[in-house]
Scaffold this active site. Sequence first.
Site, short mmCIF file in Angstrom:
data_model
loop_
_atom_site.label_atom_id
_atom_site.label_comp_id
_atom_site.label_asym_id
_atom_site.label_seq_id
_atom_site.Cartn_x
_atom_site.Cartn_y
_atom_site.Cartn_z
N ASP A 111 -1.17 10.25 11.15
CA ASP A 111 -1.74 9.96 9.86
C ASP A 111 -0.74 9.21 9.01
O ASP A 111 0.19 8.77 9.42
CB ASP A 111 -1.69 11.28 8.93
CG ASP A 111 -2.91 11.34 8.04
OD1 ASP A 111 -3.31 10.38 7.39
OD2 ASP A 111 -3.18 12.36 7.38
N TRP A 112 -1.28 8.32 7.98
CA TRP A 112 -0.62 7.42 7.42
C TRP A 112 0.92 7.74 6.69
O TRP A 112 1.01 8.70 6.17
CB TRP A 112 -1.31 6.77 6.20
CG TRP A 112 -2.31 5.72 6.74
CD1 TRP A 112 -2.57 4.45 5.95
CD2 TRP A 112 -3.09 5.67 7.82
NE1 TRP A 112 -3.45 3.82 6.39
CE2 TRP A 112 -3.77 4.42 7.66
CE3 TRP A 112 -3.26 6.54 8.78
CZ2 TRP A 112 -4.59 3.77 8.63
CZ3 TRP A 112 -4.36 6.08 9.85
CH2 TRP A 112 -4.98 4.75 9.73
#
Length: 855
Positions: free
Chosen positions: A240-241
């Site tokens: 995920d970011w």
Amino acid sequence: MGEINTFMPTDGFNPESSYTDRLPLLSQAEKVSLLSGVSFTSTAGVKRLGIPSLKVSDSINGVRGSQSHLEDTGTACFPSSTCLASTWNTSLMREFGKEVAFQAKAKSVQIVLGPNINLHRDPRAGRNFEAFSEDPLLTGHLAAAIVNGIQSQGVGACVKHFIANESETVRRRYNVDESGDNRTMREIYLRTFQHLLRNANPVGIMTAYNALDGHFCSQTPLIKDLLRKDWNYDGCIMSDWYGTKSTTEALESGLDLEMPGPSVFRGAKLLDAIHRQEISESSVDTAVQNILKMIDRTVDSHSDKKEESIICDRTSAMALRAASEGIILLKNDQKTLPLKMVEHPKIALVGAAATNPSITGGGSACAKPQYIHTPLQCFQEACESPEQVSFAYGVNPHHAIPLMPVEMMRTRDNLPGVDVDYYLDGTDKPVYSEKSEQPLVVMLGRVKPNLTQNGFYFVIETTITVNTSGNHKLAVQATGDFTLSVDDIEIISKPAPVMTVEDFLFEPKKLETVVEFQMEAQRPYRISLRTHSRDIASAHGEISPHSAKLCFEEECNDRVAIAEAVKIAAHSDVSVIIAGRTHEHESEGFDLKTLKLPESQVRMIKAVSSVSKRTVLVLHCGNPIDVSDFVDNVDAVIAAHFPGQEGAQAIVDIISGKTNPSGRLATTWPMRLDEASVPSFGNFPAQDIGDGPTIRYREGLQMGYRSSKTSSSVRWPFGHGLSYSSFGYDNLEVIAHEAIESKTFNETPKMNVTIAVNVQNIGDVAGYEVVQVYTNPPVDSMIWRPRSELISFTKVWLEPNETRRIGLTFSQRDISGYWDSVGKFWRSLNGNYQITVGSCVTCLHIDDSGTWNGL
């Protein structure tokens, strides 16, 4: 690190070869460059070898392209995932996936970041609206259909978030204190991914921010031990970011791609680790190969065309059908619905959402629609005369002060909108200027032309004219220090706030500063907002955002607003109240504190229903709402979810009878928020128990409808939903036969079971019935099992009096399988199982022949 152009001999390089075959031709630096993104929405490429960069974008509810949800200028806005799940229609979801891919190609997107298949463990979880259900089988099958639809068009899907990401509060730091090998994880949360991977092969899986059993999910042993070894998954694993937590451990654990870029933990750090022999070349090659394979699988969707939001009749029709099949009729006393439009009823339409519809939840799944139909317009069009519909705005629905309306603003050139000038520190001449219809500036990961990453300021200017005199509210949401002036007089000034990037993205209320200002109608006021860049480093390696929003709210009085609504309701044949939550209340980044509606909405619903002949309540939400305060005051209740850009039309079509409702709850609606009604009540969200934020899934398998609590704690059960017709079941038959060996999972052949049942439409209106099949465990079982568990479903269209024999096949494991936490393998619990079929988990038909012996 971006595209690597270092010269290397390319003997044997065939431009027509697969990208995976080019692995031996890559230099070490080129390999490392591929293991992290280059921007917020792009992976790296290698120009020398013709390896392209991939563009990734959120989400299945609206593909935005390169823009964040704060910058979105418009895309096809589909219903939220709770609405999609409520269709219970896998064939529709496959077609839906194709439309998502169509929109992705229009935005030059190769990878759609979704679907989100985390479960609805608790009805307060802020991101539930973009997930599907509390049930792993329903989630897995519907999401797999969407993945297959997307990928049939050459676009990739990246499902998320692996694993146990069922809460948003301190989501980057909490540890889920559960073993990946206990029954809870295996039979519920990991089972969701298992069901999906049995039926689809997504090009990517995104890891979660949180930790599980002490290991952050970007470096959990489950990647190699379960996804790779046991389940044979061969796609790309991406973070995920800013969810990567290390350089060597994450890569050795199986995380292929760090997102976004520029890299935080890879790049030069990874090259240095390789040179120090802290990580093996084989681990690097394996990760690069998985990324090249992802590029190979999406090659047909590569495009350099300009991003466009294409309005297409076919896509709009899909948005309407998905909303129509997902909207749920929860209550319908005395057959209040459908309204008999031929009788020309006088309709009192109440609620701000009638003119400003609530179509999407908040956060990265939020999408700005290409266009908006409003319920007011749709009701007026459904009536023979628009005068049949009276409208009252009702109480203020906003959590934060909304953006200043375009229609009240004028630029220096007398155009709608604002002027924005950008300055470097110490200068008084702008280095860049622009006009905008929206009074906001958003710079995340990139800045405007001629600016540096910090050391600048910008000024938003406009002239506003209000329609009414009053003590109105002006507000600013800014990431840096700011000054707001009216007619050159300073009225607000604040230093840069203490904030995280997630506050900026998902909780603008935390950045909000409000002032009340007396204004006269029709008098122009010159507004100037000066904001300095945020020269403070962000956590997690994230780039600091630079943003400011100019907001406005007209003076309002809820007591007066309710009185206006009551007045039109008293003189109408039926009142339709549109209430519930908005993207400000349900969003990525935070969890709900309560299931109740704001008190002002409750007062409005009770006051309007008290004078109405009939009352229809439409609720926008992703999570369940505690309706205890008003459910007995209204005649009909509709769960409209966040239904996308065609949602208003779908709602009116159902109320008017043009569409027969067929949505069914994919998540239990509890009676209230307490220990008796919500099994996870005391263990949500994370609590600091001394070793940092921790979540225990103490309810174990007893989540949602699997709970052993009595039915008195449930408002509306899992699978519930009403129709304008009625359906009957008979002649249930159960047949066992040998299964075909799985090619995806390392399993021995198992027995399959097929059921057949007659389903009849015994009403006088054609419509869909959702056929739900549940298993009930042996009564003398020594191993605890839910009293009912979904094992199969289908959706069937039936004309009045039509009967169809429905056949469904499912595996032995879905009936009798349970996870042995000690032996760490699946076992079959022997005994006589009852197979039940019906229209919801508490409305089941039991036939004497509906038994199966799980030996």
